[in-house]
Design a protein around this motif. Structure first.
Motif, PDB file in Angstrom:
ATOM      1  N   VAL A 176      -6.516  11.177  12.977  1.00 50.85           N
ATOM      2  CA  VAL A 176      -8.172  12.600  13.054  1.00 50.85           C
ATOM      3  C   VAL A 176      -7.981  13.481  11.787  1.00 50.85           C
ATOM      4  N   GLY A 177      -9.363  13.811  11.534  1.00 48.91           N
ATOM      5  CA  GLY A 177      -8.736  14.778  10.524  1.00 48.91           C
ATOM      6  C   GLY A 177      -7.952  16.303  10.540  1.00 48.91           C
ATOM      7  N   ASN A 178      -8.025  16.822  11.649  1.00 49.78           N
ATOM      8  CA  ASN A 178      -7.401  17.783  11.958  1.00 49.78           C
ATOM      9  C   ASN A 178      -6.540  17.607  13.266  1.00 49.78           C
ATOM     10  N   PHE A 179      -5.618  18.400  13.731  1.00 48.31           N
ATOM     11  CA  PHE A 179      -5.126  18.950  15.452  1.00 48.31           C
ATOM     12  C   PHE A 179      -5.588  19.638  16.056  1.00 48.31           C
ATOM     13  N   ASP A 180      -7.234  20.370  15.564  1.00 49.20           N
ATOM     14  CA  ASP A 180      -7.921  21.152  16.772  1.00 49.20           C
ATOM     15  C   ASP A 180      -8.229  20.303  17.884  1.00 49.20           C
ATOM     16  N   ASN A 181      -8.388  21.544  19.072  1.00 47.22           N
ATOM     17  CA  ASN A 181      -9.137  20.530  19.881  1.00 47.22           C
ATOM     18  C   ASN A 181      -8.018  19.435  20.706  1.00 47.22           C
ATOM     19  N   LEU A 182      -6.769  19.942  20.766  1.00 49.15           N
ATOM     20  CA  LEU A 182      -6.199  18.575  21.774  1.00 49.15           C
ATOM     21  C   LEU A 182      -6.203  18.422  23.006  1.00 49.15           C
ATOM     22  N   PRO A 183      -6.335  16.842  23.361  1.00 45.21           N
ATOM     23  CA  PRO A 183      -6.681  17.169  24.257  1.00 45.21           C
ATOM     24  C   PRO A 183      -5.330  17.368  25.462  1.00 45.21           C
ATOM     25  N   ALA A 184      -5.787  18.214  26.498  1.00 41.67           N
ATOM     26  CA  ALA A 184      -4.506  18.216  27.978  1.00 41.67           C
ATOM     27  C   ALA A 184      -3.610  16.744  27.617  1.00 41.67           C
ATOM     28  N   ASN A 185      -2.523  16.618  28.032  1.00 46.14           N
ATOM     29  CA  ASN A 185      -1.282  15.969  28.292  1.00 46.14           C
ATOM     30  C   ASN A 185      -1.410  14.816  27.013  1.00 46.14           C
ATOM     31  N   MET A 186      -1.874  15.049  25.753  1.00 37.40           N
ATOM     32  CA  MET A 186      -1.889  14.982  24.794  1.00 37.40           C
ATOM     33  C   MET A 186      -1.090  15.275  23.962  1.00 37.40           C
ATOM     34  N   GLU A 187      -0.520  14.160  23.020  1.00 42.51           N
ATOM     35  CA  GLU A 187       0.379  14.455  21.665  1.00 42.51           C
ATOM     36  C   GLU A 187      -0.085  14.812  19.917  1.00 42.51           C
ATOM     37  N   LYS A 211     -11.681  14.736  19.780  1.00 43.17           N
ATOM     38  CA  LYS A 211     -12.656  14.859  19.040  1.00 43.17           C
ATOM     39  C   LYS A 211     -12.238  14.567  16.904  1.00 43.17           C
ATOM     40  N   ASN A 212     -12.935  15.106  16.533  1.00 45.92           N
ATOM     41  CA  ASN A 212     -12.463  14.154  14.899  1.00 45.92           C
ATOM     42  C   ASN A 212     -12.167  13.765  14.652  1.00 45.92           C
ATOM     43  N   GLN A 213     -12.195  12.149  15.217  1.00 42.45           N
ATOM     44  CA  GLN A 213     -11.634  10.496  14.758  1.00 42.45           C
ATOM     45  C   GLN A 213     -12.686  10.519  13.763  1.00 42.45           C
ATOM     46  N   LEU A 214     -11.390  10.018  12.839  1.00 40.23           N
ATOM     47  CA  LEU A 214     -11.875   9.711  11.690  1.00 40.23           C
ATOM     48  C   LEU A 214     -12.062   7.591  10.829  1.00 40.23           C
ATOM     49  N   THR A 215     -12.126   7.401  12.173  1.00 40.28           N
ATOM     50  CA  THR A 215     -12.651   5.792  12.433  1.00 40.28           C
ATOM     51  C   THR A 215     -12.556   5.696  13.595  1.00 40.28           C
ATOM     52  N   ASN A 216     -13.301   4.105  13.920  1.00 43.03           N
ATOM     53  CA  ASN A 216     -12.808   3.912  15.475  1.00 43.03           C
ATOM     54  C   ASN A 216     -11.936   2.804  15.800  1.00 43.03           C
ATOM     55  N   GLU A 273       0.972  -1.483   0.170  1.00 39.62           N
ATOM     56  CA  GLU A 273       0.123   0.410   0.140  1.00 39.62           C
ATOM     57  C   GLU A 273       0.820   1.300  -0.158  1.00 39.62           C
ATOM     58  N   ASN A 274       0.197   2.365  -0.947  1.00 40.41           N
ATOM     59  CA  ASN A 274       0.954   3.550  -1.112  1.00 40.41           C
ATOM     60  C   ASN A 274       0.116   5.054  -0.145  1.00 40.41           C
ATOM     61  N   ILE A 275       0.225   4.936   1.538  1.00 35.18           N
ATOM     62  CA  ILE A 275      -0.248   5.960   1.593  1.00 35.18           C
ATOM     63  C   ILE A 275       0.249   7.160   1.655  1.00 35.18           C
ATOM     64  N   GLN A 276      -1.001   7.837   2.043  1.00 36.28           N
ATOM     65  CA  GLN A 276      -0.850   9.165   2.212  1.00 36.28           C
ATOM     66  C   GLN A 276      -0.538   9.702   3.849  1.00 36.28           C
ATOM     67  N   GLU A 277       0.500  10.577   4.114  1.00 35.61           N
ATOM     68  CA  GLU A 277      -0.010  10.946   5.661  1.00 35.61           C
ATOM     69  C   GLU A 277      -0.767  10.883   6.538  1.00 35.61           C
ATOM     70  N   LYS A 278      -0.592  10.634   7.737  1.00 36.91           N
ATOM     71  CA  LYS A 278      -1.916  11.210   8.434  1.00 36.91           C
ATOM     72  C   LYS A 278      -1.835  11.984   9.690  1.00 36.91           C
ATOM     73  N   LYS A 279      -2.614  12.546  10.410  1.00 36.26           N
ATOM     74  CA  LYS A 279      -2.576  12.774  11.277  1.00 36.26           C
ATOM     75  C   LYS A 279      -3.030  12.576  12.693  1.00 36.26           C
ATOM     76  N   LEU A 280      -2.524  12.200  13.417  1.00 33.57           N
ATOM     77  CA  LEU A 280      -2.431  11.003  14.968  1.00 33.57           C
ATOM     78  C   LEU A 280      -2.012  12.070  15.732  1.00 33.57           C
ATOM     79  N   ILE A 281      -3.280  11.572  16.848  1.00 34.18           N
ATOM     80  CA  ILE A 281      -3.245  11.960  18.108  1.00 34.18           C
ATOM     81  C   ILE A 281      -3.174  11.170  19.494  1.00 34.18           C
ATOM     82  N   GLY A 282      -2.547  10.450  20.731  1.00 32.43           N
ATOM     83  CA  GLY A 282      -2.249  10.462  21.260  1.00 32.43           C
ATOM     84  C   GLY A 282      -1.545  10.201  22.091  1.00 32.43           C
ATOM     85  N   ILE A 283      -1.118   9.335  22.804  1.00 27.82           N
ATOM     86  CA  ILE A 283       0.153   9.718  23.627  1.00 27.82           C
ATOM     87  C   ILE A 283       1.269   8.718  23.841  1.00 27.82           C
TER      88      ILE A 283
END
Length: 158
Positions: free
Chosen positions: A77-88, A42-47, A6-16
């Motif tokens: 996620v679709g974007n990095f808006d509303n980043l929860p505290a202590n997540m990156e 918020k704005n998770q693209l999948t489960n 698979e050739n994928i495009q960049e992905k935006k991720l949020i977590g720890i």
């Protein structure tokens, strides 16, 4: 076991993340810290959950079980808006991946022995220096022998 390429495009991720090694594995602690807070993202693209490893460039060429790497528990996620505290945030670069559909316990590491010891050496690809990750979808059941996940290994042509 065959891989699909698979050739994928960049992905935006949020977590720890945590720094760890195979010999001092802190994966359980990482997920125990992440799962109760997952709904804050918020704005998770999948489960799907994503377990990601970011290895230093020399990790595999000078492999030892004590080599440190970063392990992440994230969602896409679709974007990095509303980043929860202590997540990156983490931007996963796009590129070519070998994808292995794996069924079995997450405690059985023979799939990785096969990927790195047999599949890659016999393929037309080399390991690339980008993060590795597993997609833990709705059929993922942790240590259950009927668990299913996808293992994504970064590759480039020989």
């Amino acid at each position: 076991m065959q891989a699909r390429i698979e050739n994928i495009q960049e992905k935006k991720l949020i977590g720890i993340h945590l720094s760890m090694s195979l010999s001092a594995n802190k994966t359980a602690a990482l997920w125990q810290a992440f799962m109760p807070r997952r709904s804050e993202i918020k704005n998770q693209l999948t489960n799907d959950l994503i377990s990601m490893q970011a290895y230093p460039s020399t990790h595999f060429s000078d492999f030892k079980p004590t080599n440190l790497f970063e392990k992440w528990a994230v969602v896409e996620v679709g974007n990095f808006d509303n980043l929860p505290a202590n997540m990156e945030t983490f931007t996963l670069p796009g590129g070519l991946y070998a994808v292995f559909s794996y069924k079995g316990s997450g405690n059985d590491h023979s799939i990785f022995q096969y990927i790195f010891g047999t599949w890659i050496p016999e393929s037309n690809y080399l390991l690339d220096n980008r993060p590795h990750f597993e997609i833990l979808g709705e059929k993922y059941k942790n240590a259950d022998p009927n668990s299913e996940e996808e293992i994504w290994i970064p590759i480039r042509g020989k």
